[in-house]
Design a protein around this motif. Sequence first.
Motif, PDB file in Angstrom:
ATOM      1  N   GLU A  63     -16.658  39.340 -36.601  1.00  6.97           N
ATOM      2  CA  GLU A  63     -16.225  40.287 -37.627  1.00  6.97           C
ATOM      3  C   GLU A  63     -16.700  39.861 -39.007  1.00  6.97           C
ATOM      4  N   LEU A  64     -16.586  38.566 -39.308  1.00  4.01           N
ATOM      5  CA  LEU A  64     -17.013  38.099 -40.622  1.00  4.01           C
ATOM      6  C   LEU A  64     -18.527  38.134 -40.772  1.00  4.01           C
ATOM      7  N   THR A  65     -19.238  37.919 -39.675  1.00  5.41           N
ATOM      8  CA  THR A  65     -20.693  38.039 -39.731  1.00  5.41           C
ATOM      9  C   THR A  65     -21.088  39.463 -40.077  1.00  5.41           C
ATOM     10  N   LYS A  66     -20.447  40.428 -39.428  1.00 10.65           N
ATOM     11  CA  LYS A  66     -20.735  41.829 -39.749  1.00 10.65           C
ATOM     12  C   LYS A  66     -20.417  42.106 -41.219  1.00 10.65           C
ATOM     13  N   ARG A  67     -19.270  41.664 -41.678  1.00 11.42           N
ATOM     14  CA  ARG A  67     -18.875  41.933 -43.063  1.00 11.42           C
ATOM     15  C   ARG A  67     -19.863  41.332 -44.058  1.00 11.42           C
ATOM     16  N   THR A  68     -20.242  40.078 -43.813  1.00  9.86           N
ATOM     17  CA  THR A  68     -21.112  39.416 -44.788  1.00  9.86           C
ATOM     18  C   THR A  68     -22.533  39.968 -44.741  1.00  9.86           C
ATOM     19  N   LEU A  69     -22.986  40.386 -43.568  1.00 11.54           N
ATOM     20  CA  LEU A  69     -24.301  41.032 -43.499  1.00 11.54           C
ATOM     21  C   LEU A  69     -24.322  42.301 -44.344  1.00 11.54           C
ATOM     22  N   TRP A  70     -23.281  43.106 -44.213  1.00 16.27           N
ATOM     23  CA  TRP A  70     -23.241  44.349 -44.981  1.00 16.27           C
ATOM     24  C   TRP A  70     -23.052  44.088 -46.471  1.00 16.27           C
ATOM     25  N   SER A  71     -22.167  43.152 -46.800  1.00 13.75           N
ATOM     26  CA  SER A  71     -21.940  42.893 -48.228  1.00 13.75           C
ATOM     27  C   SER A  71     -23.196  42.325 -48.875  1.00 13.75           C
ATOM     28  N   GLY A  72     -23.980  41.559 -48.112  1.00 13.89           N
ATOM     29  CA  GLY A  72     -25.223  41.035 -48.647  1.00 13.89           C
ATOM     30  C   GLY A  72     -26.258  42.112 -48.897  1.00 13.89           C
ATOM     31  N   LEU A  73     -26.201  43.182 -48.110  1.00 13.41           N
ATOM     32  CA  LEU A  73     -27.143  44.289 -48.290  1.00 13.41           C
ATOM     33  C   LEU A  73     -26.755  45.206 -49.434  1.00 13.41           C
ATOM     34  N   GLU A  74     -25.471  45.208 -49.784  1.00 10.88           N
ATOM     35  CA  GLU A  74     -24.977  46.204 -50.730  1.00 10.88           C
ATOM     36  C   GLU A  74     -24.964  45.660 -52.153  1.00 10.88           C
ATOM     37  N   ALA A  75     -26.094  45.780 -52.792  1.00 16.37           N
ATOM     38  CA  ALA A  75     -26.144  45.395 -54.199  1.00 16.37           C
ATOM     39  C   ALA A  75     -25.298  46.346 -55.037  1.00 16.37           C
ATOM     40  N   GLY A  76     -25.242  47.618 -54.619  1.00 19.21           N
ATOM     41  CA  GLY A  76     -24.377  48.612 -55.251  1.00 19.21           C
ATOM     42  C   GLY A  76     -23.381  49.106 -54.223  1.00 19.21           C
ATOM     43  N   SER A  77     -22.812  50.246 -54.478  1.00 17.63           N
ATOM     44  CA  SER A  77     -21.783  50.789 -53.593  1.00 17.63           C
ATOM     45  C   SER A  77     -22.392  51.846 -52.675  1.00 17.63           C
ATOM     46  N   LEU A  78     -22.266  51.646 -51.364  1.00 16.64           N
ATOM     47  CA  LEU A  78     -22.725  52.649 -50.405  1.00 16.64           C
ATOM     48  C   LEU A  78     -21.989  53.965 -50.604  1.00 16.64           C
ATOM     49  N   GLU A  79     -20.666  53.892 -50.802  1.00 20.55           N
ATOM     50  CA  GLU A  79     -19.875  55.111 -50.937  1.00 20.55           C
ATOM     51  C   GLU A  79     -20.298  55.887 -52.193  1.00 20.55           C
TER      52      GLU A  79
END
Length: 281
Positions: free
Chosen positions: A225-241
Amino acid sequence: MLVVSEQNSTAQPLVLVDRPRPQLAVVTLNRPERMNSMAFDVMVPLRAALEELNHDNDTRVVVLTGAGRGFSSGADHKSAGSVPHVEGLTKPTYALRSMEVLDDVILAIRRMHQPVIAAVNGAAIGGGLCLALACDVRVAAAGAYFRAAGINNGLTASELGLSYLLPKAIGTSRAFELMLTGRDVDAEEAQRIGLVSYAVPDDELLDTCYSMGERIASFSRPGVELTKRTLWSGLEAGSLEGHMQAEGLGQLYVRLLTANFEEAVAARAEKRPAAFTDDKL
């Protein structure tokens, strides 16, 4: 578990949830006669199924796929279905609520505790490509293909996070080219450019995804779960939403203020080139 909200013409549920192996859930879009297009009658129960699985602690990995020959063909141009909770709204607000329903599906995948594997069994067009990109991993059957279709329909190619997610998946130059040309990408090319992890024979697609899911499920739950979270947070320089809101407003602007979408649908039906204009008819 079987999720039933709306039904198709053969009285079958439009979204199925099966458990072929322990700790693994498969969500199937079940409208093959429309190539699993993103009608609201499909997307609303899909969102509900994803939200239910998100809180199912017996499920460690989710596989998303489509019935028949399509993963998802994107917007349904003939039968869009019913948007919930829009009674009494004006057309512009109705359009915003409609966009929100689809945005919520993409964000539901992104926010799931479990990794989500897209088993792309066939056409992933427009919003269907967006669905695949929202998943954490993508595997394509040999007969699958991908298309950023908005530009072909007289709209923008930016929708449901596509202009945010696609450059991150395959790089900016390729993403610009695919979104601006609206051309098809077959499974072999998709693997070569990094759009999918693997391209496999059609009859090996689900087993490949199941085996990957079992391997992931064998690891530590918080580690995964944390791997998924950190992968996404690392990709999101801005806000996806926030980015999706900007995309959606641009799409609505073109849709509501021009007749290009109607022209594209008519031209396709009449088997002629579309003649796009800037003015609403």
